[in-house]
Structures are given as structure tokens and as C-alpha cells.
Design a protein around this motif. Structure first.
Motif, short mmCIF file in Angstrom:
data_model
loop_
_atom_site.label_atom_id
_atom_site.label_comp_id
_atom_site.label_asym_id
_atom_site.label_seq_id
_atom_site.Cartn_x
_atom_site.Cartn_y
_atom_site.Cartn_z
N MET A 1 0.82 -1.21 0.00
CA MET A 1 0.00 0.00 0.00
C MET A 1 0.86 1.26 0.00
O MET A 1 0.52 2.27 -0.60
N THR A 2 2.02 1.18 0.67
CA THR A 2 2.91 2.33 0.73
C THR A 2 3.38 2.73 -0.66
O THR A 2 3.44 3.93 -1.00
N ALA A 3 3.70 1.74 -1.48
CA ALA A 3 4.15 2.04 -2.84
C ALA A 3 3.04 2.69 -3.65
O ALA A 3 3.29 3.62 -4.43
N LEU A 4 1.81 2.23 -3.46
CA LEU A 4 0.67 2.83 -4.17
C LEU A 4 0.48 4.28 -3.74
O LEU A 4 0.21 5.16 -4.58
N LEU A 5 0.61 4.55 -2.46
CA LEU A 5 0.44 5.91 -1.96
C LEU A 5 1.53 6.83 -2.52
O LEU A 5 1.25 7.97 -2.92
N ARG A 6 2.76 6.33 -2.56
CA ARG A 6 3.84 7.14 -3.13
C ARG A 6 3.61 7.39 -4.60
O ARG A 6 3.85 8.50 -5.11
N TYR A 7 3.14 6.38 -5.30
CA TYR A 7 2.87 6.51 -6.74
C TYR A 7 1.79 7.56 -6.99
O TYR A 7 1.95 8.44 -7.83
N GLN A 8 0.70 7.48 -6.23
CA GLN A 8 -0.39 8.44 -6.43
C GLN A 8 0.03 9.85 -6.01
O GLN A 8 -0.37 10.83 -6.66
N ALA A 9 0.80 9.96 -4.95
CA ALA A 9 1.29 11.28 -4.53
C ALA A 9 2.20 11.89 -5.59
O ALA A 9 2.11 13.09 -5.89
N ALA A 10 3.05 11.06 -6.19
CA ALA A 10 3.93 11.55 -7.24
C ALA A 10 3.13 12.01 -8.46
O ALA A 10 3.44 13.03 -9.07
N LEU A 11 2.10 11.23 -8.80
CA LEU A 11 1.24 11.62 -9.92
C LEU A 11 0.58 12.97 -9.66
O LEU A 11 0.52 13.84 -10.53
N LEU A 12 0.09 13.15 -8.44
CA LEU A 12 -0.60 14.39 -8.10
C LEU A 12 0.35 15.59 -8.19
O LEU A 12 -0.01 16.64 -8.72
N LEU A 13 1.55 15.42 -7.68
CA LEU A 13 2.50 16.53 -7.67
C LEU A 13 3.02 16.84 -9.07
O LEU A 13 3.14 18.02 -9.45
N ARG A 14 3.31 15.81 -9.85
CA ARG A 14 3.90 16.03 -11.17
C ARG A 14 2.89 16.52 -12.19
O ARG A 14 3.24 17.23 -13.14
N SER A 15 1.64 16.17 -12.02
CA SER A 15 0.64 16.57 -13.00
C SER A 15 0.30 18.05 -12.91
O SER A 15 -0.19 18.65 -13.87
N GLN A 16 0.53 18.66 -11.76
CA GLN A 16 0.20 20.06 -11.49
C GLN A 16 -1.30 20.35 -11.59
O GLN A 16 -1.72 21.51 -11.61
N ARG A 17 -2.10 19.29 -11.63
CA ARG A 17 -3.55 19.49 -11.68
C ARG A 17 -4.11 19.94 -10.34
O ARG A 17 -5.26 20.39 -10.26
N ALA A 18 -3.30 19.81 -9.29
CA ALA A 18 -3.75 20.26 -7.98
C ALA A 18 -3.65 21.78 -7.82
O ALA A 18 -4.20 22.34 -6.87
N LEU A 19 -2.95 22.45 -8.73
CA LEU A 19 -2.78 23.90 -8.60
C LEU A 19 -4.10 24.67 -8.64
O LEU A 19 -4.30 25.58 -7.81
N PRO A 20 -5.02 24.37 -9.56
CA PRO A 20 -6.28 25.14 -9.58
C PRO A 20 -7.07 25.10 -8.27
O PRO A 20 -7.46 26.16 -7.77
N PRO A 21 -7.30 23.91 -7.66
CA PRO A 21 -8.03 23.93 -6.39
C PRO A 21 -7.26 24.63 -5.27
O PRO A 21 -7.86 25.29 -4.42
N VAL A 22 -5.94 24.50 -5.27
CA VAL A 22 -5.15 25.18 -4.23
C VAL A 22 -5.24 26.69 -4.41
O VAL A 22 -5.42 27.44 -3.43
N ILE A 23 -5.14 27.15 -5.65
CA ILE A 23 -5.24 28.59 -5.92
C ILE A 23 -6.64 29.09 -5.58
O ILE A 23 -6.81 30.18 -5.00
#
Length: 223
Positions: A1-23
Motif C-alpha cells: 500500500m505504501t508504494a501505491l500511496l507514493r505513486y499516487q502522490a507523485a502523480l498528483l504533484l507532477r501533473s500540477q492538476r492540484a494547482l487550480p483547487p489550491v489557488i
């Protein structure tokens, strides 16, 4: 599960799709929170504004991967575990954002009641705001889990459902998010610091009840 969490966290950070909700969250706080305002009122606004952001982050994480990559991850780790990792990373991101915002808002706000007549403990107010913020992050995660894949796949249906679900979670009587925010506002009016533990516990239960069928349905539709 740890590897999955790291994978998903990396996807979220690298995609930059989180920027709009944060802004968007930062903009909403900039509009509704100002230095010197009563701390509990400001923390109520901070918590409420996080709910739709958490729901949006769930949608981002659940749709971040191409279909082929999602199938490979599901085949390797199990579709239910893969989907749970998506939702967990979104919740963690929302909670982290909320914690930072809560600390900042507590620092710049005036630790008094709504009429500025009664002094409050800034530490206790910040702790109460943190509980309310976590409750809203959890409810937002529940809304996001119920309004994205695998339950709703079409953006034309999912996005309006997400917006409506976030609104209802904030205004419907009995909602833990509404109870937590209302407790802060009421405490500001009365000059007391609430402890919204029950709304947080209710949010935990509702979020678990929302995530479980989503993960189960992911397994069914992937089989």
C-alpha cells in the motif's frame, strides 16, 4: 500500500492538476479572511471552504492516470487498493492544505469573540478550527468519492454532482461539516471555544461509508 500511496502522490504533484483547487482555496481565504477578524469566525470560513477543494482533489487523483496505466496498476495491486490509494492521497493533500491554512488563519486573527469583548485562547481556538477543518476535508473526500469514477464516469454528470454534493454537505441539517462550522460560529458569538469532536467522528464514519462502495464497485467493474 505504501508504494501505491507514493505513486499516487507523485502523480498528483507532477501533473500540477492540484494547482487550480489550491489557488481557488487561497483566493477564497483571501476574500473571506482578513487580519484582526475574530478567530473562530475566520476558522469557520477556512474549514467550510476546504470541503469542495477536498472533493475536487479526489476527482483529480481518481482521473489522473491514463486508462492503460490504471489497468496495469489495478492488475498488479488490485483495483480496490489502487482506488483506495487515490482517495487516501487526495484526503491527505486536503488535510495538509487545511492544517497549513488553519495555522496561518489562527496566527493572523484576533483571539476574541465576535464582538471583540471576550478574549479566547488562540491555541484552543486553533485546535477547534483544526477539528472542523479535518471534518470538512473528510466530508469533501466522501463527496468526491461518490461523484467520480467508478460511480460516475461522465464529466457532464460528475462535475455538477460534485458541486451539488459539496453544497449539500455544507448546508443540510445533520451534516457533520455544517455542525462543525456552526459550532465555531456559535462559539464566536458566545465567547466560548467549542470542541467539535462529534462532527469529526461523524465525518469519519460517513467518509468510510462512501469510500467502501466506491472501492467495491471498482473491483466489480474491473473484473
Amino acid at each position: 500500500m505504501t508504494a501505491l500511496l507514493r505513486y499516487q502522490a507523485a502523480l498528483l504533484l507532477r501533473s500540477q492538476r492540484a494547482l487550480p483547487p489550491v489557488i481557488l482555496y487561497a483566493a477564497v481565504l483571501g476574500i473571506g479572511v482578513q487580519s484582526g477578524q475574530p478567530v473562530l469566525d475566520s476558522l469557520g470560513w477556512t474549514a467550510a471552504a476546504l470541503l469542495p477543494v477536498a472533493a475536487w482533489l479526489v476527482r483529480i487523483c481518481a482521473t489522473n492516470e491514463p486508462a492503460a496505466a490504471r489497468s496495469c496498476v489495478g492488475a498488479a495491486a488490485g483495483p480496490a487498493r489502487a482506488h483506495l490509494a487515490c482517495v487516501t492521497v487526495a484526503l491527505a493533500a486536503a488535510a495538509a492544505l487545511g492544517v497549513v491554512a488553519t495555522v496561518f488563519v489562527t496566527f493572523i486573527s484576533d483571539a476574541t469573540s465576535a464582538d471583540h469583548q471576550i478574549r479566547l485562547s488562540a491555541v484552543q481556538a486553533g485546535a477547534a478550527g483544526l477539528l472542523a477543518t479535518l471534518a470538512c476535508a473528510l466530508l469533501g473526500t466522501a463527496v468526491g468519492a461518490l461523484t467520480t469514477r467508478p460511480l460516475l464516469r461522465s464529466p457532464g454528470r460528475a462535475v455538477p454532482a460534485l458541486l451539488l454534493g459539496a453544497l449539500l454537505a455544507l448546508v443540510v441539517t445533520g451534516s457533520p461539516a455544517r455542525a462543525a462550522v456552526s459550532a465555531l460560529v456559535r462559539g464566536s458569538q458566545e465567547g466560548t471555544v467549542p470542541v467539535p469532536v462529534l462532527p469529526l467522528a461523524g465525518a469519519v464514519l460517513l467518509t468510510a461509508a462512501a469510500i467502501a462502495p466506491a472501492c467495491a464497485l471498482t473491483t466489480r467493474r474491473s473484473s
